[in-house]
Design an enzyme around this catalytic site. Structure first.
Site, short mmCIF file in Angstrom:
data_model
loop_
_atom_site.label_atom_id
_atom_site.label_comp_id
_atom_site.label_asym_id
_atom_site.label_seq_id
_atom_site.Cartn_x
_atom_site.Cartn_y
_atom_site.Cartn_z
N HIS A 62 2.19 -90.64 8.37
CA HIS A 62 2.70 -90.82 7.01
C HIS A 62 3.04 -89.44 6.42
O HIS A 62 2.15 -88.61 6.24
CB HIS A 62 1.64 -91.48 6.12
CG HIS A 62 1.48 -92.95 6.35
ND1 HIS A 62 2.02 -93.90 5.51
CD2 HIS A 62 0.84 -93.63 7.32
CE1 HIS A 62 1.71 -95.10 5.98
NE2 HIS A 62 1.00 -94.97 7.08
N TYR A 86 -8.30 -97.53 1.98
CA TYR A 86 -9.37 -96.92 2.79
C TYR A 86 -9.41 -95.40 2.69
O TYR A 86 -10.34 -94.76 3.16
CB TYR A 86 -9.26 -97.36 4.26
CG TYR A 86 -7.96 -96.99 4.94
CD1 TYR A 86 -7.69 -95.68 5.34
CD2 TYR A 86 -6.99 -97.95 5.18
CE1 TYR A 86 -6.51 -95.34 5.94
CE2 TYR A 86 -5.80 -97.63 5.80
CZ TYR A 86 -5.56 -96.32 6.18
OH TYR A 86 -4.37 -96.00 6.76
N GLU A 87 -8.38 -94.82 2.08
CA GLU A 87 -8.41 -93.36 1.88
C GLU A 87 -9.22 -93.01 0.64
O GLU A 87 -9.40 -91.83 0.33
CB GLU A 87 -6.97 -92.82 1.76
CG GLU A 87 -6.18 -92.99 3.03
CD GLU A 87 -4.72 -92.58 2.87
OE1 GLU A 87 -4.45 -91.37 2.88
OE2 GLU A 87 -3.86 -93.47 2.71
#
Ligand code: HPA
Length: 282
Positions: A62, A86-87
């Site tokens: 990304h 989830y980051e």
């Protein structure tokens, strides 16, 4: 974290300081697909760092920039890389870019992602047009529309029966057929990740009617619908979800993320063909 209209406008102004192009289509380019934006004409690249409040993706595959330009006769704004739950981001942070792209002028949004295939008739490398979703994180309280509602942006409650625009879905299927690309349609289940599904979870998701599973997209989709945008979302099936605990007991199972990136490369040209065809016909 609840954003206000001023927060979105601050980002809009920072972007408009770089270009006078007025995009009408927003693109969210997931795993591996960012390269499409490198082919835009009259392209202007704005690093996410340069845009107030913009969430940055920390995942390999990304890139972190917004690209505005022209492709297939459309003026578009594209996210090269997106942020995920989830980051550590909230659903509101993940979807900040969608509202900004809407305020820049985008009335249509096209999202892509990498997904695991649950439907037994799917093969690695297939392209799936999302025709419905199961928003697991939303059901668990992590819905991107939770929190204060600004009625000037959209209504408090929104119907979800007609989320994925029928005409756009038909167009994507038609473009794929014209280009001999195998295309599926189905239900995308949105989980938070970063763990991939266990075999028991895979069997559960399949029993519940999901055809593909991933960790993105639906947050953005609900916010886009809230703003009244037309939505097209397409998954690249990068792996077939493992439903048997013994399947890899005696062998090294390659990390799924590696497989996602590798197969992603194979799917990219197919997705790009479909996206270009859809944009040309809009
Ligand atoms: N599960 C969840 N997300 C994914 C997968 C998967 O199998 N493949 C690509 N993204």
């Amino acid at each position: 974290m609840a954003y206000t209209r001023e927060d979105y406008m601050e980002a809009v102004q920072a972007i408009q300081a770089h270009t006078s192009l007025k995009p009408t289509v927003a693109l969210v380019l997931g795993s591996g697909l960012g390269g499409l934006a490198d082919t835009f004409e009259e392209r202007v690249v704005i690093p996410y760092d340069a845009i107030p409040n913009w969430p940055k993706s920390t995942v390999s595959g990304h890139q972190g920039q917004l690209v505005i330009g022209k492709i297939e006769g459309q003026t578009v704004v594209a996210q090269q890389g997106r942020a995920h739950l989830y980051e550590g981001y909230t659903p509101q942070q993940i979807t900040f870019p969608v509202r900004v792209m809407h305020f820049l002028g985008a009335e249509t949004i096209v999202l892509t992602n990498a997904a695991g295939g649950l439907n037994k008739s799917f093969a690695v490398g297939d392209v799936m047009v999302i025709n419905d979703h199961i928003y697991f994180t939303g059901m668990a309280g992590f819905n991107a529309l939770s929190g204060p509602n600004d009625e000037s942006i959209g209504p408090r409650f929104i119907g979800m029966a007609n989320t994925y625009d029928r005409q756009l879905r038909q167009l994507a299927v038609q473009v794929a057929a014209e280009n001999s690309i195998q295309i599926q349609q189905g239900v995308y289940a949105c989980l938070s990740g970063p763990t991939f599904e266990t075999p028991a979870e895979v069997r559960m998701l399949r029993a519940l009617g999901a055809d593909a599973v991933g960790m993105s997209t639906v947050h953005e989709v609900v916010v886009a619908r809230h703003a009244g945008m037309r939505v097209l979302a397409i998954s690249g099936i990068t792996n077939i979800s493992v439903d048997d605990i013994d399947a890899y007991a005696d062998s090294d199972y390659k990390a799924v993320h590696e497989e996602v990136l590798e197969v992603g490369k194979l799917i990219v040209p197919r997705l790009i063909t479909v996206l270009r065809g859809v944009l040309r016909a809009l």
